[in-house]
Write an enzyme that holds these catalytic residues in place. Sequence first.
Site, PDB file in Angstrom:
ATOM      1  N   SER A  10       0.837  -1.206   0.000  1.00  0.00           N
ATOM      2  CA  SER A  10       0.000   0.000   0.000  1.00  0.00           C
ATOM      3  C   SER A  10       0.866   1.247   0.000  1.00  0.00           C
ATOM      4  O   SER A  10       1.619   1.488   0.951  1.00  0.00           O
ATOM      5  CB  SER A  10      -0.907   0.012   1.229  1.00  0.00           C
ATOM      6  OG  SER A  10      -1.406   1.320   1.426  1.00  0.00           O
ATOM      7  N   HIS A  35      -1.399  -1.454  -4.079  1.00  0.00           N
ATOM      8  CA  HIS A  35      -2.626  -1.066  -3.385  1.00  0.00           C
ATOM      9  C   HIS A  35      -2.638   0.451  -3.194  1.00  0.00           C
ATOM     10  O   HIS A  35      -1.696   1.033  -2.668  1.00  0.00           O
ATOM     11  CB  HIS A  35      -2.680  -1.793  -2.038  1.00  0.00           C
ATOM     12  CG  HIS A  35      -3.963  -1.632  -1.291  1.00  0.00           C
ATOM     13  ND1 HIS A  35      -5.097  -2.370  -1.571  1.00  0.00           N
ATOM     14  CD2 HIS A  35      -4.297  -0.811  -0.268  1.00  0.00           C
ATOM     15  CE1 HIS A  35      -6.063  -2.018  -0.736  1.00  0.00           C
ATOM     16  NE2 HIS A  35      -5.612  -1.061   0.061  1.00  0.00           N
ATOM     17  N   ASP A  37      -4.776   3.610  -1.765  1.00  0.00           N
ATOM     18  CA  ASP A  37      -5.849   3.970  -0.829  1.00  0.00           C
ATOM     19  C   ASP A  37      -6.354   5.378  -1.077  1.00  0.00           C
ATOM     20  O   ASP A  37      -5.627   6.349  -0.858  1.00  0.00           O
ATOM     21  CB  ASP A  37      -5.322   3.892   0.604  1.00  0.00           C
ATOM     22  CG  ASP A  37      -5.076   2.459   1.043  1.00  0.00           C
ATOM     23  OD1 ASP A  37      -6.037   1.676   1.026  1.00  0.00           O
ATOM     24  OD2 ASP A  37      -3.926   2.142   1.392  1.00  0.00           O
ATOM     25  N   MET A  39      -8.913   8.231   0.103  1.00  0.00           N
ATOM     26  CA  MET A  39      -9.735   8.611   1.267  1.00  0.00           C
ATOM     27  C   MET A  39     -10.295  10.015   1.082  1.00  0.00           C
ATOM     28  O   MET A  39      -9.575  10.907   0.629  1.00  0.00           O
ATOM     29  CB  MET A  39      -8.869   8.609   2.527  1.00  0.00           C
ATOM     30  CG  MET A  39      -8.176   7.297   2.782  1.00  0.00           C
ATOM     31  SD  MET A  39      -7.160   7.434   4.259  1.00  0.00           S
ATOM     32  CE  MET A  39      -6.471   5.782   4.310  1.00  0.00           C
ATOM     33  N   HIS A  68      -8.414   1.105  -3.662  1.00  0.00           N
ATOM     34  CA  HIS A  68      -9.313   0.910  -2.520  1.00  0.00           C
ATOM     35  C   HIS A  68      -9.990   2.236  -2.211  1.00  0.00           C
ATOM     36  O   HIS A  68      -9.365   3.141  -1.663  1.00  0.00           O
ATOM     37  CB  HIS A  68      -8.466   0.400  -1.336  1.00  0.00           C
ATOM     38  CG  HIS A  68      -9.227   0.219  -0.067  1.00  0.00           C
ATOM     39  ND1 HIS A  68      -8.591   0.014   1.152  1.00  0.00           N
ATOM     40  CD2 HIS A  68     -10.557   0.207   0.208  1.00  0.00           C
ATOM     41  CE1 HIS A  68      -9.504  -0.111   2.103  1.00  0.00           C
ATOM     42  NE2 HIS A  68     -10.700   0.003   1.560  1.00  0.00           N
ATOM     43  N   MET A  70     -12.116   4.548  -0.196  1.00  0.00           N
ATOM     44  CA  MET A  70     -12.746   4.808   1.100  1.00  0.00           C
ATOM     45  C   MET A  70     -13.445   6.159   0.969  1.00  0.00           C
ATOM     46  O   MET A  70     -13.009   7.168   1.532  1.00  0.00           O
ATOM     47  CB  MET A  70     -11.680   4.807   2.207  1.00  0.00           C
ATOM     48  CG  MET A  70     -11.201   3.401   2.532  1.00  0.00           C
ATOM     49  SD  MET A  70      -9.650   3.371   3.431  1.00  0.00           S
ATOM     50  CE  MET A  70      -8.506   3.410   2.063  1.00  0.00           C
ATOM     51  N   MET A 139     -11.483  -5.637   5.962  1.00  0.00           N
ATOM     52  CA  MET A 139     -10.628  -4.699   6.703  1.00  0.00           C
ATOM     53  C   MET A 139     -10.300  -5.302   8.067  1.00  0.00           C
ATOM     54  O   MET A 139     -11.203  -5.692   8.811  1.00  0.00           O
ATOM     55  CB  MET A 139     -11.338  -3.349   6.902  1.00  0.00           C
ATOM     56  CG  MET A 139     -11.416  -2.474   5.666  1.00  0.00           C
ATOM     57  SD  MET A 139      -9.835  -2.130   4.853  1.00  0.00           S
ATOM     58  CE  MET A 139      -8.902  -1.321   6.158  1.00  0.00           C
ATOM     59  N   GLY A 144      -8.725   4.081   7.448  1.00  0.00           N
ATOM     60  CA  GLY A 144      -8.432   5.506   7.625  1.00  0.00           C
ATOM     61  C   GLY A 144      -6.965   5.836   7.793  1.00  0.00           C
ATOM     62  O   GLY A 144      -6.530   6.898   7.370  1.00  0.00           O
ATOM     63  N   GLY A 146      -2.711   4.168   8.039  1.00  0.00           N
ATOM     64  CA  GLY A 146      -1.748   3.074   8.038  1.00  0.00           C
ATOM     65  C   GLY A 146      -1.134   2.938   9.420  1.00  0.00           C
ATOM     66  O   GLY A 146      -1.358   3.774  10.302  1.00  0.00           O
ATOM     67  N   GLY A 147      -0.406   1.869   9.615  1.00  0.00           N
ATOM     68  CA  GLY A 147       0.368   1.697  10.841  1.00  0.00           C
ATOM     69  C   GLY A 147      -0.415   1.285  12.077  1.00  0.00           C
ATOM     70  O   GLY A 147       0.095   1.387  13.188  1.00  0.00           O
ATOM     71  N   ASP A 177      -6.514  -6.296   4.842  1.00  0.00           N
ATOM     72  CA  ASP A 177      -5.886  -4.973   4.806  1.00  0.00           C
ATOM     73  C   ASP A 177      -5.920  -4.357   6.196  1.00  0.00           C
ATOM     74  O   ASP A 177      -6.994  -4.135   6.751  1.00  0.00           O
ATOM     75  CB  ASP A 177      -6.667  -4.104   3.808  1.00  0.00           C
ATOM     76  CG  ASP A 177      -6.088  -2.708   3.646  1.00  0.00           C
ATOM     77  OD1 ASP A 177      -5.020  -2.423   4.204  1.00  0.00           O
ATOM     78  OD2 ASP A 177      -6.728  -1.897   2.934  1.00  0.00           O
ATOM     79  N   GLY A 178      -4.719  -4.098   6.719  1.00  0.00           N
ATOM     80  CA  GLY A 178      -4.611  -3.418   8.003  1.00  0.00           C
ATOM     81  C   GLY A 178      -3.818  -4.220   9.008  1.00  0.00           C
ATOM     82  O   GLY A 178      -4.238  -5.294   9.424  1.00  0.00           O
ATOM     83  N   GLY A 179      -2.627  -3.714   9.339  1.00  0.00           N
ATOM     84  CA  GLY A 179      -1.820  -4.372  10.373  1.00  0.00           C
ATOM     85  C   GLY A 179      -1.151  -5.658   9.930  1.00  0.00           C
ATOM     86  O   GLY A 179      -0.731  -6.460  10.774  1.00  0.00           O
ATOM     87  N   GLY A 199       1.248  -1.978   4.187  1.00  0.00           N
ATOM     88  CA  GLY A 199       1.719  -0.615   3.957  1.00  0.00           C
ATOM     89  C   GLY A 199       3.002  -0.339   4.720  1.00  0.00           C
ATOM     90  O   GLY A 199       4.107  -0.400   4.169  1.00  0.00           O
ATOM     91  N   SER A 200       2.855  -0.068   6.023  1.00  0.00           N
ATOM     92  CA  SER A 200       4.039   0.295   6.821  1.00  0.00           C
ATOM     93  C   SER A 200       5.062  -0.842   6.868  1.00  0.00           C
ATOM     94  O   SER A 200       6.272  -0.594   6.914  1.00  0.00           O
ATOM     95  CB  SER A 200       3.622   0.718   8.231  1.00  0.00           C
ATOM     96  OG  SER A 200       2.699  -0.192   8.775  1.00  0.00           O
TER      97      SER A 200
HETATM   98  C1  DX5 Z   1      -6.060   1.774   5.853  1.00  0.00           C
HETATM   99  C2  DX5 Z   1      -5.702   1.414   4.447  1.00  0.00           C
HETATM  100  C3  DX5 Z   1      -4.586   0.454   4.370  1.00  0.00           C
HETATM  101  C4  DX5 Z   1      -3.275   0.921   4.943  1.00  0.00           C
HETATM  102  C5  DX5 Z   1      -2.609  -0.281   5.550  1.00  0.00           C
HETATM  103  O1  DX5 Z   1      -7.284   2.374   5.918  1.00  0.00           O
HETATM  104  O2  DX5 Z   1      -6.800   0.843   3.774  1.00  0.00           O
HETATM  105  O3  DX5 Z   1      -4.403  -0.034   3.043  1.00  0.00           O
HETATM  106  O4  DX5 Z   1      -2.415   1.516   4.015  1.00  0.00           O
HETATM  107  O5  DX5 Z   1      -1.490   0.112   6.241  1.00  0.00           O
HETATM  108  P1  DX5 Z   1      -0.727  -0.873   7.256  1.00  0.00           P
HETATM  109  O6  DX5 Z   1      -0.294  -2.073   6.471  1.00  0.00           O
HETATM  110  O7  DX5 Z   1       0.408  -0.043   7.736  1.00  0.00           O
HETATM  111  O8  DX5 Z   1      -1.690  -1.238   8.345  1.00  0.00           O
HETATM  112 ZN    ZN Z   2      -6.412  -0.166   1.803  1.00  0.00          ZN
END
Ligand code: DX5
Ligand code: ZN
Length: 223
Positions: A10, A35, A37, A39, A68, A70, A139, A144, A146-147, A177-179, A199-200
Amino acid sequence: MKQMLKLAPSILSADFKNLGADIKAVEEGGAHYLHIDVMDGVFVPSISFGMPVIKSIRSATGMVFDVHLMIVDPIRYIEEFAKSGADLITFHLEAAEDPQAVIDEIRRHGCKVGISIKPRTPFEDVAPYMDKVDMLLVMTVEPGFGGQKMMPETLGKVRAARDYVTEKGLPTDIQVDGGVKYDNLHLFLEAGANIFVAGSAVFGDDPLGNTRKFCEYLAEKQG
Ligand code: DX5
Ligand code: ZN
C-alpha cells in the site's frame, strides 16, 4: 481451487517525494498488486490522494492497480478512477446505497470489482455479492490510517468468507488490509486470505528487501 497468494503493497506508507522509486522497488521485489488507498475525509477521517496521483504513477509500472476507495457514494467516481488507470476497484459496502449498481458501473468501465467491509460489518451483509465480485476485502483495522495494529477478532470473518467461497466453488479472492506484518502473515493465511495488503511493513524501511521477504514467504506457501 488453489488461488494465487499475492502481496499488495500500500503506497499510503510510501515516501511521496520518492514515489516512483518506491514503486519500482516493490515491483522489483516481486509484488503483483499495487494497493492505492483513496480517502475522502468523510467516509474515513483522513484525506489521502486521488486521480492525479494515480494517473501520474500509471506509466511507472505494469503492476495491477488495486484501488481501494474509502469514499462515500463511490458510484460518482468510478469512471474517473477507471480512466486514471485502475485495474481493480474496491468500494465499501457501507458507503454504497445500491452496491449492485456500483458493481455494474465498475464492470462497465472494464475493471475488476472488489467489495469491502469494515471490522464491525458482518460477513452475512456482503455474502449475497460474493458471486458478483472478483474480490472481497476484509478490513482488519478501522479504515483511515496506516500503521495500526490488526484486530484479531476480524480473522473469524476471513474464515467465514473462505468457507463460503469454498462451499460455493467461487473463484473470489479474499484480501486482508490493516496491520499485516511479516510476523503475523501466517495468521491471515491460515484464516483463508490470499491477497495481503501491507503498507508500513513494506514501505517503513527498505521496500525492496521487505517485498522480497514477503514474496518469498508467499511463494513457499504457494508450493
Ligand atoms: C487503511 C488502508 C490500508 C493501509 C494499511 O485504511 O486501507 O491499506 O495503508 O497500512 P498498514 O499495512 O500499515 O496497516
Ligand atoms: Zn487499503
